[in-house]
Design a protein around this motif. Structure first.
Motif, PDB file in Angstrom:
ATOM      1  N   TYR A  40      -0.505 -16.943  64.101  1.00 18.68           N
ATOM      2  CA  TYR A  40      -1.095 -17.870  65.061  1.00 18.68           C
ATOM      3  C   TYR A  40      -0.306 -19.169  65.161  1.00 18.68           C
ATOM      4  O   TYR A  40      -0.116 -19.719  66.249  1.00 18.68           O
ATOM      5  N   ASN A  50       2.926 -18.988  67.327  1.00 20.84           N
ATOM      6  CA  ASN A  50       2.789 -18.789  68.764  1.00 20.84           C
ATOM      7  C   ASN A  50       2.892 -20.075  69.577  1.00 20.84           C
ATOM      8  O   ASN A  50       2.972 -20.038  70.808  1.00 20.84           O
ATOM      9  N   VAL A  87      -9.684 -17.866  70.173  1.00 16.68           N
ATOM     10  CA  VAL A  87      -9.277 -17.392  71.493  1.00 16.68           C
ATOM     11  C   VAL A  87      -9.062 -15.886  71.432  1.00 16.68           C
ATOM     12  O   VAL A  87      -8.275 -15.391  70.646  1.00 16.68           O
ATOM     13  N   LYS A  88      -9.789 -15.148  72.247  1.00 16.53           N
ATOM     14  CA  LYS A  88      -9.651 -13.697  72.317  1.00 16.53           C
ATOM     15  C   LYS A  88      -9.313 -13.295  73.747  1.00 16.53           C
ATOM     16  O   LYS A  88      -9.404 -14.093  74.673  1.00 16.53           O
ATOM     17  N   SER A  89      -8.946 -12.047  73.906  1.00 18.23           N
ATOM     18  CA  SER A  89      -8.593 -11.569  75.236  1.00 18.23           C
ATOM     19  C   SER A  89      -9.745 -11.787  76.203  1.00 18.23           C
ATOM     20  O   SER A  89     -10.905 -11.550  75.863  1.00 18.23           O
ATOM     21  N   GLN A  90      -9.402 -12.236  77.398  1.00 18.85           N
ATOM     22  CA  GLN A  90     -10.426 -12.463  78.402  1.00 18.85           C
ATOM     23  C   GLN A  90     -11.134 -11.158  78.737  1.00 18.85           C
ATOM     24  O   GLN A  90     -10.521 -10.112  78.787  1.00 18.85           O
ATOM     25  N   ASN A 135      -4.525 -10.233  82.846  1.00 20.16           N
ATOM     26  CA  ASN A 135      -4.669 -11.437  82.030  1.00 20.16           C
ATOM     27  C   ASN A 135      -5.014 -11.036  80.607  1.00 20.16           C
ATOM     28  O   ASN A 135      -6.086 -10.481  80.358  1.00 20.16           O
ATOM     29  N   GLU A 194      -4.488 -12.156  76.182  1.00 22.44           N
ATOM     30  CA  GLU A 194      -4.011 -13.050  75.135  1.00 22.44           C
ATOM     31  C   GLU A 194      -3.081 -12.223  74.251  1.00 22.44           C
ATOM     32  O   GLU A 194      -3.545 -11.400  73.449  1.00 22.44           O
ATOM     33  N   ASP A 232      -3.698 -11.829  70.368  1.00 24.88           N
ATOM     34  CA  ASP A 232      -4.884 -11.045  70.042  1.00 24.88           C
ATOM     35  C   ASP A 232      -4.643  -9.552  70.243  1.00 24.88           C
ATOM     36  O   ASP A 232      -5.016  -8.733  69.405  1.00 24.88           O
ATOM     37  N   SER A 278       3.883 -12.790  81.519  1.00 23.45           N
ATOM     38  CA  SER A 278       2.702 -13.625  81.791  1.00 23.45           C
ATOM     39  C   SER A 278       2.844 -14.424  83.086  1.00 23.45           C
ATOM     40  O   SER A 278       1.852 -14.932  83.611  1.00 23.45           O
TER      41      SER A 278
END
Length: 436
Positions: free
Chosen positions: A21, A24, A152-155, A201, A203, A206, A394
């Motif tokens: 983390y 990143n 923060v996790k994947s949307q 979209n 992350e 994650d 991205s």
């Protein structure tokens, strides 16, 4: 020059996650995880985890004169370099072309000289910073070890994964590949197809973490370069150099795992004795032996393991290990150039196989079936094969993963299609199931 400091780690698993983390935040990141706790029988291990961040210098180029350019860069740097060779460097090695669709738009080659490196082995991490950054070692280490895990996790947005080649078209193309084999154009070729999503979209950290958890493969990679990401659960080593020794470990042969212990053991036995899978593997072993002979000292090419079965969380794999010796004066770039692309992702004869692959596939491979790894200051190196991997841009929100299988004269198109879906299982699991 680099400042070199060693630190003792109390909780290795936690430190690995914190380091991922933390890394990143940088524009350039390479995380190489051997998942040693799940792969203790892996031959020729170096580090449990390697993390490199923040480019001091870098090289980025297309395929034209790419190996010459990276030779100049590597020979002058005399330092750690991290990056990748895309499959399309084949066009630099041979008179070939890549004209299929490319939604990802990765450069053909990229390497960087990192300011900061972490080398984890056991419960000790070796930290190497360029001298210009050495006053940041202690504060960075404190920041890493005291950081809280990101929430923060994947949307929770749906990812609409599409198949570039339909099943019907895949079966037709496989028949065409078989026709080439029956005519004697090739003996074997690795035929791949792409799954993709537009307006995706995610992350990336994650998604990588989840992919690594369910696969725990020995050559896992998290790679970031600005908007370009590679999230890889690769089980395969392409090539490693340890002083005068060169090691290749091609994979050919896949069988699914089973929750029932007896059935799982039987799956391994069936793979070990499967004549088609053994034939595929042995063909590639012969190709690798020939590739290594270009730089090997006379009589030094040997097969250390032939068709050994390795077990991973998702699948059983048939792996062989081929080694050679080289003169200490042999350039590491020449060793890579004369063996690239790797035989397990091309076929035999290699040039004819690559020509037919280009004709039948519908996506430019790019970094898929290329290699990610590093050079050391002394000219050693270690590179994986980019398979079982998710690639992501991205900026244009294009996501892609490809899978393939080896087509030989004994191939049954339906079975090859099933093998492709088996290899895609982990990627579907982290991308689709998490969004339901």
């Amino acid at each position: 020059m680099r400042t070199n400091i060693s630190k003792y780690i109390h909780n290795v698993a936690l430190f690995k996650e914190q380091l991922l983390y933390w890394s990143n935040q940088f524009r350039e990141v390479v995380v190489l995880d051997s998942n040693i706790e799940n792969n203790e029988n892996q031959l020729y291990k170096s580090y449990d985890l390697v993390v490199a961040v923040e480019a001091f210098t870098s090289i980025q180029t297309d395929y034209e004169k790419a190996f010459e350019d990276v030779y100049q860069y590597q020979s002058k740097a005399n330092d750690w370099l991290f990056g990748y060779l895309s499959y399309d460097l084949k066009n630099d090695v041979e008179h070939l072309k890549s004209q299929n669709f490319d939604g990802l738009q990765f450069p053909d080659l990229y390497f960087f000289q990192p300011k900061k490196i972490f080398l984890l082995k056991g419960d000790t991490v070796e930290i190497q910073y360029l001298n210009m950054c050495d006053d940041e070692v202690e504060s960075d280490f404190e920041e890493i070890t005291q950081s809280q895990m990101s929430n923060v996790k994947s949307q929770k947005l749906p990812i609409n994964i599409q198949q570039r080649i339909s099943k019907e078209n895949y079966l037709k193309k496989t028949e065409k590949m078989l026709a080439h084999i029956h005519r004697g154009d090739i003996y074997e070729a690795n035929f791949c197809m792409e799954f993709f999503a537009e307006d995706a979209n995610i992350e990336p950290v994650d998604i990588y973490q989840k992919l690594n958890e369910i696969s725990a493969s020995p050559f896992a990679v998290y790679f970031k370069k600005n908007q370009h990401y590679l999230l890889s659960a690769s089980p395969e080593r392409y090539l490693k150099k340890e002083d005068e020794k060169v090691i290749s470990q091609p994979i050919k042969g896949t069988a699914k795992r089973n929750l029932d212990i007896e059935l799982d053991e039987q799956s391994k036995i069936d793979l070990q004795n499967n004549p088609k899978e053994r034939s595929e593997n042995i063909m590639i072993v012969d190709l690798v032996r020939n590739d290594l002979s270009h730089t090997a000292t006379k009589g030094s090419v040997e097969v250390e393991e032939l068709c050994e079965i390795y077990t991973f969380k998702q699948v059983h794999q048939m792996i062989s290990t081929i080694v050679s010796n080289v003169e200490h004066t042999t350039s590491p770039i020449e060793i890579l150039r004369t063996t690239f692309p790797m035989g397990s992702m091309t076929g035999a004869p290699k040039i004819s196989a690559m020509q037919i692959i280009e004709e039948l596939e519908e996506t430019k491979r790019g970094l898929y079936s290329g290699a990610v790894g590093y050079f050391t200051p002394t000219g050693n190196f270690d590179f994986n094969v980019v398979i079982r991997s998710i690639l992501y841009n991205s900026e244009n929100k294009y996501l892609s993963f490809s899978v393939g299988s080896a087509i030989t004269s004994e191939a049954i198109p339906e079975k090859e299609y099933e093998e492709c879906l088996l290899k895609a299982k982990a990627m579907f699991e982290v991308l689709v199931k998490r969004h339901k």
